[in-house]
Enzyme design. Structure first.
Site, PDB file in Angstrom:
ATOM      1  N   GLY A  89       7.428 -16.521  -9.357  1.00 21.87           N
ATOM      2  CA  GLY A  89       6.307 -17.068 -10.170  1.00 21.87           C
ATOM      3  C   GLY A  89       5.943 -18.169  -9.486  1.00 21.87           C
ATOM      4  N   SER A  90       4.775 -18.805  -9.785  1.00 19.99           N
ATOM      5  CA  SER A  90       3.964 -19.893  -8.941  1.00 19.99           C
ATOM      6  C   SER A  90       4.860 -20.743  -8.337  1.00 19.99           C
ATOM      7  CB  SER A  90       2.739 -20.449  -9.897  1.00 19.99           C
ATOM      8  OG  SER A  90       3.512 -21.238 -10.979  1.00 19.99           O
ATOM      9  N   GLU A 120       7.708 -20.902  -7.476  1.00 20.80           N
ATOM     10  CA  GLU A 120       8.833 -20.242  -6.402  1.00 20.80           C
ATOM     11  C   GLU A 120       7.984 -19.902  -5.144  1.00 20.80           C
ATOM     12  OE1 GLU A 120       8.858 -18.691  -9.609  1.00 20.80           O
ATOM     13  OE2 GLU A 120      10.213 -20.234 -10.008  1.00 20.80           O
ATOM     14  N   GLU A 148      14.506 -10.425 -15.448  1.00 23.40           N
ATOM     15  CA  GLU A 148      15.587 -11.230 -14.736  1.00 23.40           C
ATOM     16  C   GLU A 148      16.865 -10.803 -15.243  1.00 23.40           C
ATOM     17  OE1 GLU A 148      12.776 -12.296 -16.123  1.00 23.40           O
ATOM     18  OE2 GLU A 148      11.734 -13.496 -14.639  1.00 23.40           O
ATOM     19  N   HIS A 166      12.031 -17.761 -12.191  1.00 28.33           N
ATOM     20  CA  HIS A 166      11.116 -18.410 -12.550  1.00 28.33           C
ATOM     21  C   HIS A 166      11.218 -19.582 -13.455  1.00 28.33           C
ATOM     22  CE1 HIS A 166       7.238 -19.556 -12.656  1.00 28.33           C
ATOM     23  NE2 HIS A 166       6.408 -18.932 -13.619  1.00 28.33           N
ATOM     24  N   HIS A 219      39.651  -7.995 -28.992  1.00 31.06           N
ATOM     25  CA  HIS A 219      38.244  -8.071 -29.673  1.00 31.06           C
ATOM     26  C   HIS A 219      38.160  -7.999 -31.072  1.00 31.06           C
ATOM     27  CE1 HIS A 219      34.494  -4.684 -29.601  1.00 31.06           C
ATOM     28  NE2 HIS A 219      34.088  -6.042 -29.954  1.00 31.06           N
ATOM     29  N   GLY A 258      31.325  -8.130 -22.475  1.00 35.52           N
ATOM     30  CA  GLY A 258      30.854  -7.605 -23.594  1.00 35.52           C
ATOM     31  C   GLY A 258      29.311  -7.379 -23.746  1.00 35.52           C
TER      32      GLY A 258
HETATM   33  C1  LIG Z   1      23.528  -7.892 -25.472  1.00 33.07           C
HETATM   34  C2  LIG Z   1      24.138  -7.009 -26.442  1.00 33.07           C
HETATM   35  N1  LIG Z   1      23.360  -6.710 -27.690  1.00 33.07           N
HETATM   36  C3  LIG Z   1      24.220  -6.055 -28.466  1.00 33.07           C
HETATM   37  C4  LIG Z   1      25.645  -5.489 -28.441  1.00 33.07           C
HETATM   38  C5  LIG Z   1      26.197  -4.958 -29.283  1.00 33.07           C
HETATM   39  N2  LIG Z   1      26.542  -3.537 -28.932  1.00 33.07           N
HETATM   40  C6  LIG Z   1      28.014  -3.228 -28.499  1.00 33.07           C
HETATM   41  S1  LIG Z   1      28.203  -1.573 -28.107  1.00 33.07           S
HETATM   42  C7  LIG Z   1      26.477  -1.476 -28.543  1.00 33.07           C
HETATM   43  C8  LIG Z   1      25.993   0.233 -28.343  1.00 33.07           C
HETATM   44  C9  LIG Z   1      25.918   0.664 -27.270  1.00 33.07           C
HETATM   45  O1  LIG Z   1      25.105   1.716 -27.330  1.00 33.07           O
HETATM   46  P1  LIG Z   1      25.413   2.911 -26.240  1.00 33.07           P
HETATM   47  O2  LIG Z   1      25.168   2.318 -24.794  1.00 33.07           O
HETATM   48  O3  LIG Z   1      24.314   3.956 -26.415  1.00 33.07           O
HETATM   49  O4  LIG Z   1      26.910   3.389 -26.180  1.00 33.07           O
HETATM   50  P2  LIG Z   1      27.713   4.239 -27.419  1.00 33.07           P
HETATM   51  O5  LIG Z   1      28.050   3.089 -28.166  1.00 33.07           O
HETATM   52  O6  LIG Z   1      26.633   5.302 -27.953  1.00 33.07           O
HETATM   53  O7  LIG Z   1      28.681   4.752 -26.749  1.00 33.07           O
HETATM   54  C10 LIG Z   1      25.822  -2.346 -28.907  1.00 33.07           C
HETATM   55  C11 LIG Z   1      24.405  -2.466 -29.294  1.00 33.07           C
HETATM   56  C12 LIG Z   1      26.204  -6.090 -27.041  1.00 33.07           C
HETATM   57  N3  LIG Z   1      27.499  -5.780 -26.842  1.00 33.07           N
HETATM   58  N4  LIG Z   1      25.362  -6.683 -26.013  1.00 33.07           N
END
Ligand SMILES: Cc1ncc(C[n+]2csc(CCOP(=O)(O)OP(=O)(O)O)c2C)c(N)n1
Ligand SMILES: [Mg+2]
Length: 535
Positions: A38-39, A41, A60, A83, A290, A409
């Site tokens: 961006g500008s 940088e 990003e 940026h 989890h 995660g």
């Molecule tokens: C940034 C983010 N947003 C949402 C989630 C919630 N989440 C966990 S698993 C998942 C599904 C992932 O889908 P895919 O890659 O198709 O794998 P599948 O579950 O079908 O094996 C989501 C949306 C997350 N972990 N991180």
């Protein structure tokens, strides 16, 4: 060991902040800049030196994911340039991931010119140093332009010190042409040897127990302690489990002592470790959960020890004792002890059944096919949440440094990380094993892969849904047949998406054709999308 203090500039032309920063980076062996410009940088990159490489990411999240993969696979901190506030905002998910991954990143971001900051100018970042917290180890906007090089030197050492992680430096746009001094190289050690007395207690517990279990995690691979852990497990006849959600492979999964993967739930861990009187966690938190759980964290009667490079993870060990220090050094010290009394070898795991082809291909069959065409040296970067159990069963990793995923995660890491890993390891084939949903958080990684012409096969497991969330729903009170809002993903075409960004691609729905398609993509050593339609 690495390099700071300042000395007077030599020669006639005055040294600028830019000169001093470039020279410092060169000495730190950092000549790739992962960025989106961006500008604020632009002045950083005027007269860009020919021995440096600008690695462009179109969003990003992609920039930081690529840098993370690169840093992990190269073993050195990677430089990121973003940026201002908007760029840092877009990057934040993967900065969070880099923090959890213990990946050393120097994240820089442009800031508006110092002279107009009092007038809240266009693009200025308010409280710039606060924005990426708490997921950076250190954050600064240097008080004077002349302090920028020294701030970057310090940032580097903080990032590289275990536990490694991202650091942040906000740099006003008018700083680059200001006078500065070169930074003197300094040496800073990055790893701490564990306290011998604490390690002696761990060693004595190992020598005195009947049935030890090891739980190994990402720091084993990060620290280069793979061979040491194998030797220690063999010496103690310990069964070896992989820690829940481990972001790297840490033990050969074809070894007779390999005992499988721990789930990220308390009760499941206790069941898996039943019968062991000593549990030694090496290079992982104890434990990553989890979902909620109840009862003890280890089986009744078992003692828990941990060797970790993360003092924070050591502080919350729920029971037992934790020893803090570098994994390679700690394991070496444990191996230096006298050999223990011989122990009986535990029974090996039962072999898994073969997956069979079916009209609608199972993930198990797809991964079994991939395992059959993959070379043990090929690197897999994974983000396919509901496929994890099948990956663990059908796609074994047997060498250090061949498996990467994220410890956080947060989705959107795997696609760009595959690009970064491939950049760091020229000549090595990389497989991005990604769910359809996950791929869309940072699909622009395909563009970077194509522009850099990297040997990456992106295997997109397309089940047209967020299966992990549908699988998870019953845990949160859904009946088996209840719809789960926002989890259907019809209508995505990954071959076309890849083509639009310069990647070749093929869609495979017939199980009989999969191996050939995968083998061809891998052999081509070109960025290729293999979209696999799975159940
Ligand atoms: C940034 C983010 N947003 C949402 C989630 C919630 N989440 C966990 S698993 C998942 C599904 C992932 O889908 P895919 O890659 O198709 O794998 P599948 O579950 O079908 O094996 C989501 C949306 C997350 N972990 N991180
Ligand atoms: Mg899916």
């Amino acid at each position: 060991m690495n390099s700071a203090s300042t000395h007077e500039p030599r020669g006639e032309r005055a040294v600028t902040v830019r000169d001093a920063v470039i020279e410092l980076l060169r000495r730190l062996r950092i000549t790739s800049v992962f960025a989106n410009p961006g500008s604020t940088e632009l002045p950083m990159f005027r007269d860009f030196p020919s021995d440096f490489r600008y690695v462009l990411g179109l969003q990003e999240a992609v920039v930081v994911g690529m840098a993370d993969g690169y840093a992990q696979a190269s073993g050195n901190a990677a430089l990121v340039n973003l940026h201002s506030a908007a760029g840092v905002g877009n990057a934040m998910g993967n900065i969070f991931t880099a923090y959890k991954n213990h990946t050393p990143l120097i994240v820089t971001a442009g800031q508006q010119a110092r002279s107009i900051l009092p007038f809240d100018p266009f693009l200025s970042s308010k409280d710039a140093t606060e924005l990426p917290k708490p997921y950076v180890k250190w954050s600064i906007e240097p008080a004077r332009a002349a302090d920028v090089p020294l701030a970057l030197a310090r940032a580097y050492h903080v990032a590289m010190q275990e536990p490694r992680g991202p650091v942040f430096v906000s740099i006003p746009v008018d700083d680059w042409d200001q006078p500065a001094q070169h930074v003197e190289p300094t040496q800073v050690s990055t790893a701490v040897r564990p306290d011998p007395q604490a390690l002696q207690q761990l060693g004595a517990a190992l020598d005195g127990c009947r049935r030890p279990a090891f739980v190994v995690g990402a720091s084993v691979d990060r620290a280069g302690a793979w061979d040491g852990v194998v030797a220690l497990a063999e010496r103690h006849c310990a069964r070896v489990f992989v820690a829940p959600m481990s972001a790297r492979c840490a033990f050969p999964e074809d070894h007779p002592l390999f005992a499988g993967f721990l789930p990220a739930m308390r009760e499941g861990i206790v069941v898996a470790l039943a019968g062991h009187d000593l549990v030694v966690v090496l290079g992982a938190p104890a434990f990553t959960y989890h979902v909620e759980g109840r009862g003890p964290h280890v089986p009744d009667g078992a003692t828990l020890f941990q060797l970790t490079d993360d003092p924070s993870a050591a502080a919350w060990i729920p029971t037992g004792s934790s020893v803090v220090g570098n994994l390679r050094l700690g394991i070496a010290d444990l191996l230096a002890r006298a050999a223990p009394q011989p122990r009986e070898l535990p029974a090996a795991r039962a072999a898994r059944p073969r997956a069979a082809p079916s009209p609608l291909m199972s993930v198990a069959f797809a991964l079994q096919s991939l395992a059959e065409v993959r070379d043990a040296a090929d690197i897999v970067v994974e983000e396919a949440p509901s496929s994890r159990p099948d990956i663990q069963a059908y796609l074994p990793f047997t060498r250090g440094g061949t498996f990467y995923t994220m410890a956080s995660g947060g989705l959107g890491y795997g696609m760009p990380a595959a690009v970064g890993v491939a950049l760091a390891r020229p000549g090595v084939r990389v497989i991005g094993l990604i769910g359809d949903g996950s791929s869309m958080y940072s699909i622009q990684a395909l563009y970077s892969a194509a522009q850099l012409n990297l040997p990456i096969t992106f295997v997109i497991l397309n089940n047209s849904r967020y299966a992990a969330l549908q699988d998870f729903a019953p845990v949160f009170g859904f009946a088996k047949t209840d719809p789960v809002q926002g989890t259907a993903l019809p209508g995505l075409d990954f071959v076309t998406l890849g083509a639009g960004m310069g990647c070749k691609g093929v869609r495979v729905a017939d199980p009989v054709q999969l191996k050939e398609a995968l083998a061809a993509a891998l052999a081509s050593r070109e960025p290729t999308v293999v979209e696999v339609i799975v159940a």
